[in-house]
Structures are given as structure tokens and as C-alpha cells.
Design an enzyme around this catalytic site. Structure first.
Site, PDB file in Angstrom:
ATOM      1  N   HIS A   1      52.119  84.849  32.064  1.00  0.00           N
ATOM      2  CA  HIS A   1      52.381  84.544  33.526  1.00  0.00           C
ATOM      3  C   HIS A   1      53.626  85.796  33.571  1.00  0.00           C
ATOM      4  O   HIS A   1      54.435  86.346  32.347  1.00  0.00           O
ATOM      5  CB  HIS A   1      53.307  82.954  34.055  1.00  0.00           C
ATOM      6  CG  HIS A   1      54.836  82.717  32.629  1.00  0.00           C
ATOM      7  ND1 HIS A   1      55.783  83.342  33.237  1.00  0.00           N
ATOM      8  CD2 HIS A   1      54.483  82.609  31.473  1.00  0.00           C
ATOM      9  CE1 HIS A   1      56.815  82.771  31.796  1.00  0.00           C
ATOM     10  NE2 HIS A   1      55.676  82.366  31.094  1.00  0.00           N
TER      11      HIS A   1
ATOM     12  N   ASP B   1      59.433  86.440  27.456  1.00  0.00           N
ATOM     13  CA  ASP B   1      58.901  85.544  27.895  1.00  0.00           C
ATOM     14  C   ASP B   1      58.501  85.710  29.400  1.00  0.00           C
ATOM     15  O   ASP B   1      59.379  86.109  30.350  1.00  0.00           O
ATOM     16  CB  ASP B   1      59.404  84.721  27.969  1.00  0.00           C
ATOM     17  CG  ASP B   1      59.222  83.064  29.050  1.00  0.00           C
ATOM     18  OD1 ASP B   1      58.043  83.288  28.831  1.00  0.00           O
ATOM     19  OD2 ASP B   1      60.226  82.226  28.075  1.00  0.00           O
TER      20      ASP B   1
ATOM     21  N   GLU C   1      55.443  80.345  36.142  1.00  0.00           N
ATOM     22  CA  GLU C   1      55.109  79.892  35.239  1.00  0.00           C
ATOM     23  C   GLU C   1      56.203  78.825  34.913  1.00  0.00           C
ATOM     24  O   GLU C   1      56.390  77.214  34.565  1.00  0.00           O
ATOM     25  CB  GLU C   1      54.822  79.956  34.674  1.00  0.00           C
ATOM     26  CG  GLU C   1      53.798  79.063  32.666  1.00  0.00           C
ATOM     27  CD  GLU C   1      55.982  79.165  32.512  1.00  0.00           C
ATOM     28  OE1 GLU C   1      55.126  78.145  31.207  1.00  0.00           O
ATOM     29  OE2 GLU C   1      56.549  79.633  32.258  1.00  0.00           O
ATOM     30  N   GLU C   2      57.777  79.749  35.080  1.00  0.00           N
ATOM     31  CA  GLU C   2      58.940  79.406  35.007  1.00  0.00           C
ATOM     32  C   GLU C   2      59.470  77.811  35.614  1.00  0.00           C
ATOM     33  O   GLU C   2      60.320  77.076  35.610  1.00  0.00           O
ATOM     34  CB  GLU C   2      59.955  80.484  35.121  1.00  0.00           C
ATOM     35  CG  GLU C   2      59.485  81.609  34.110  1.00  0.00           C
ATOM     36  CD  GLU C   2      59.340  80.822  32.747  1.00  0.00           C
ATOM     37  OE1 GLU C   2      60.077  80.033  32.157  1.00  0.00           O
ATOM     38  OE2 GLU C   2      59.237  81.895  31.441  1.00  0.00           O
TER      39      GLU C   2
ATOM     40  N   ASP D   1      51.983  82.117  25.338  1.00  0.00           N
ATOM     41  CA  ASP D   1      52.944  82.107  25.708  1.00  0.00           C
ATOM     42  C   ASP D   1      53.894  82.398  24.632  1.00  0.00           C
ATOM     43  O   ASP D   1      53.354  82.054  23.439  1.00  0.00           O
ATOM     44  CB  ASP D   1      53.506  80.750  26.874  1.00  0.00           C
ATOM     45  CG  ASP D   1      54.675  81.408  27.852  1.00  0.00           C
ATOM     46  OD1 ASP D   1      55.663  81.874  27.867  1.00  0.00           O
ATOM     47  OD2 ASP D   1      54.520  80.801  28.288  1.00  0.00           O
TER      48      ASP D   1
ATOM     49  N   HIS E   1      64.880  82.544  26.815  1.00  0.00           N
ATOM     50  CA  HIS E   1      65.831  82.722  28.061  1.00  0.00           C
ATOM     51  C   HIS E   1      67.393  82.770  27.592  1.00  0.00           C
ATOM     52  O   HIS E   1      67.822  82.025  28.901  1.00  0.00           O
ATOM     53  CB  HIS E   1      65.360  81.033  28.321  1.00  0.00           C
ATOM     54  CG  HIS E   1      64.406  80.788  29.134  1.00  0.00           C
ATOM     55  ND1 HIS E   1      64.074  78.941  30.072  1.00  0.00           N
ATOM     56  CD2 HIS E   1      62.756  80.935  29.090  1.00  0.00           C
ATOM     57  CE1 HIS E   1      62.374  79.891  30.126  1.00  0.00           C
ATOM     58  NE2 HIS E   1      61.411  80.760  29.397  1.00  0.00           N
TER      59      HIS E   1
END
Ligand SMILES: [Zn+2]
Length: 351
Positions: A71, A188, A222-223, A243, A323
Site C-alpha cells: 500500500h 510502512d 490500507e491504513e 507489508d 507508525h
């Protein structure tokens, strides 16, 4: 090392991807970067209504397909409210804590296409004024954007074109160290996206004949939980989310190998397909770690939840401080690239 890995090209694409702002919901620009890359490679693709790109390379077997997804959408924020002092309150996009963004420079993307510069700060940042600055909770109430313009009122900020619903992107601060680390926000999942683009390039330039028709699904939601959970061709049997591996106390994942996920918050991944990945890693001397991610979901689990009848698995590079301000090492990208190449060339599980 198994397969072909072009370190310089991979890092260059990764840099370009992380430096193209793309919080979930605001991904048109990054998807243009992807589509022009695929145009150059002459790889066929379709764009979905949700804004994702599904590229396809035909294989010997065209009745059983494979799908690999990564993603391009990232964490970000949206303007929630313009305060009476002209500063901006935020609503977060994706799952992260406020302190992970404290002090970060950002852009507010206005509806007219202008980018306004600012910094995400605690309202009570100055220790010369606020005695308990260190202990004040970082939350939606206390965090704000200090805009780099002479604004004193709500009207001043509105005049800049800033409005509720404008997207906010965080500076990635991409850096490559001589010791092989790559530090940046949004590794990510742009690290995996770069790997998939490179894999397609290798397949095309080396004329690799794939055993099965393989789709490369670059998702962009995706998030927020619904990236690659639609537009899955009915022939797809195996669905792999590429991922990040999650690092921390008790985790096996690291920044130097590829992480293969046995289970996350959504439950176990398909056992035989996961074993197949582990066996490929062993067979080709690919450094890997088998791991469980405690607070995690992927586009593969989203596809399962959406009702697709596929075998699903998850692997990718290990990302430190996910994150937040993320880091990985070139070794992890290498091993991930090796496993990707070994996988797309391998026979299917339980055919
Ligand atoms: Zn991700």
C-alpha cells in the site's frame, strides 16, 4: 543472495515514494508516480474506482492466479477546526499516537492546490510559560499546527485558503546512512511498494516467465482498513500482503531479515501458504523471522473479511518504531526482495 536486487534503484524509488505526500484519502499524486513507472515498464494495469492500481503479468497458468499487494497510503491528518488564534486542530488519519508527530513539520494541502507550511506542536510547548508542559497530555485538544504565516485569527487562516477537511501530510525526512540504514516516515508500506515495483521491473527486463498469472495490487486505503479488499480477480487463489514486520519487546522481527507473519489481530494466516514461504526462505538461504504481530491487520485480512475465498499470507521488511519515526536496513529489503522473487517463481501450495 537469491535473485536480482538493485540496491540503488530500490532506494531511489523508495525515496521518491516517501517524498510524495499520500495520507489515506489523498493518494492521487503518488498513484500517478506508480502509473508512470508501470507505463515505462509496459506493464498492463487497471485503476479501480477507489484509486488503487492492479497491474498484471501473465503466466503459464492463466486459470489459477496469484496476487501480491503493498500500500502507498500513509498516516496523516485532516484539518478539524481553525481556532480563534488562527492555529489548526487536527483529526488523525490512521492509527498512531500524537507524540509520534510532535515537533514534525507538515504541509496543509488546500482545496486550491496550495501547500501551506507548518509544525505540529503541543499548544503549551513553551516551558518558559507552561510549567507542566512535559506532562500535559498529547491529544486532539492540546495539539495543533503552528502555521508559518502571519496569522492571528480564524479569518487570517481562512484567507490562506485553509478549511476543515484539508489534508495534512508529515515530512518524511528520508535519510540513508553509510551503515545501511534507511530512516524515514512512511516506510510502512512504501518500502514494500518499492520492492513490488522493482520485482515487476526485474520480471520484465530479465524476461522471467512466471508459472502463474500474477497481479500486483498497489492499494491506497490500507491504513484505514479497506485497501486491497475489492477488485480481486475471481481466479486468484493465493493472496499475499507485502507489508511491514513489527518490531518490539518479545518480537522476533528485526531490520536485517524478512518478517513472515503467522498471525496478527485478524487471526492466523493460511498455514500451508505461510509454511511454503518459510520453506522457500530456507531453500534459498534467505534470512527470515517468523513472527506474530499483536496489534496489526493487513490488506490480506481485509480481503478475507470482505468475503474473498483466497489463501492469504503476509510478509515484508522489518520496520523499527512503526507508525512513528521509522527505520529499516538495506539487508531487510534485500531478503524481502529475495523472498518475493522466490515466491513468484514457485509452484502453488496444494494445487
Ligand atoms: Zn502497512
Amino acid at each position: 543472495m537469491y535473485g536480482s536486487f538493485n540496491e540503488r534503484e530500490t532506494i531511489n524509488i523508495l525515496k521518491k515514494l516517501v517524498e510524495t505526500p499520500s495520507p489515506s484519502g489523498y493518494t492521487n499524486e503518488v498513484m500517478k508516480v506508480i502509473s508512470s513507472y508501470l507505463d515505462e515498464l509496459s506493464v498492463d494495469y487497471v485503476k479501480t474506482n477507489k484509486g488503487a492500481i492492479v497491474a498484471t503479468i501473465l503466466g503459464d497458468n492463466n486459470s489459477n492466479h496469484r496476487l501480491l499487494t503493498a500500500h502507498t497510503d500513509t498516516l496523516g491528518a485532516m484539518v478539524k477546526e481553525v481556532k480563534s488564534n488562527g492555529r489548526v486542530k487536527l483529526s488523525l488519519i490512521g492509527g498512531f499516537s500524537w507524540n509520534a508527530m510532535e515537533g514534525e513539520s507538515c504541509f496543509i494541502h488546500t482545496s486550491s492546490g496550495k501547500k501551506v507550511r507548518g509544525t505540529i506542536l503541543l499548544h503549551q510547548s513553551s516551558v518558559h510559560v507552561y510549567k507542566n508542559s512535559g506532562s500535559i497530555e498529547r491529544n486532539a485538544e492540546n495539539m495543533e499546527i503552528r502555521i508559518d504565516e502571519k496569522v492571528f485569527s480564524k479569518e487570517d487562516t481562512s484567507k490562506l485558503g485553509i478549511d476543515v477537511g484539508d489534508f495534512v501530510s508529515f515530512d518524511p525526512r528520508f535519510e540513508e546512512t553509510e551503515s545501511g540504514f534507511i530512516k524515514s516516515r512512511h516506510l510502512d508500506d512504501k518500502a514494500s511498494t518499492a520492492l513490488l515495483l522493482q520485482l515487476m521491473k526485474n520480471i520484465k527486463s530479465s524476461n522471467i516467465q512466471l508459472p502463474y498469472t500474477t497481479h500486483f495490487y498497489i492499494s491506497n486505503n490500507e491504513e484505514i482498513g479497506y485497501g486491497g479488499n475489492s477488485n480481486i480477480p475471481s481466479e486468484v487463489v493465493e493472496y499475499i500482503a507485502v507489508d511491514m514486520g513489527a518490531l518490539g519487546d518479545g518480537q522476533t522481527s528485526d531490520e536485517y531479515t524478512v518478517s513472515i507473519c503467522a498471525k496478527d489481530s485478524s487471526g492466523p494466516y493460511h498455514y500451508e501458504l505461510t509454511r511454503h514461504l518459510v520453506n522457500l526462505a530456507k531453500e534459498h538461504n534467505i534470512g527470515y523471522k517468523l513472527d506474530i504481530y499483536p496489534y496489526y491487520g493487513s490488506d490480506a485480512s481485509a480481503a478475507i473479511r470482505a468475503g474473498y475465498d483466497v489463501k492469504h499470507a503476509l510478509f515484508g521488511p522489518g520496520i523499527e518504531s512503526s507508525h512513528a519515526f521509522e527505520r529499516t536496513h538495506i539487508d531487510s529489503l534485500k531478503h524481502s526482495a529475495s523472498l518475493l522473487e522466490a515466491y513468484v517463481k514457485s509452484p502453488m501450495v496444494l494445487e
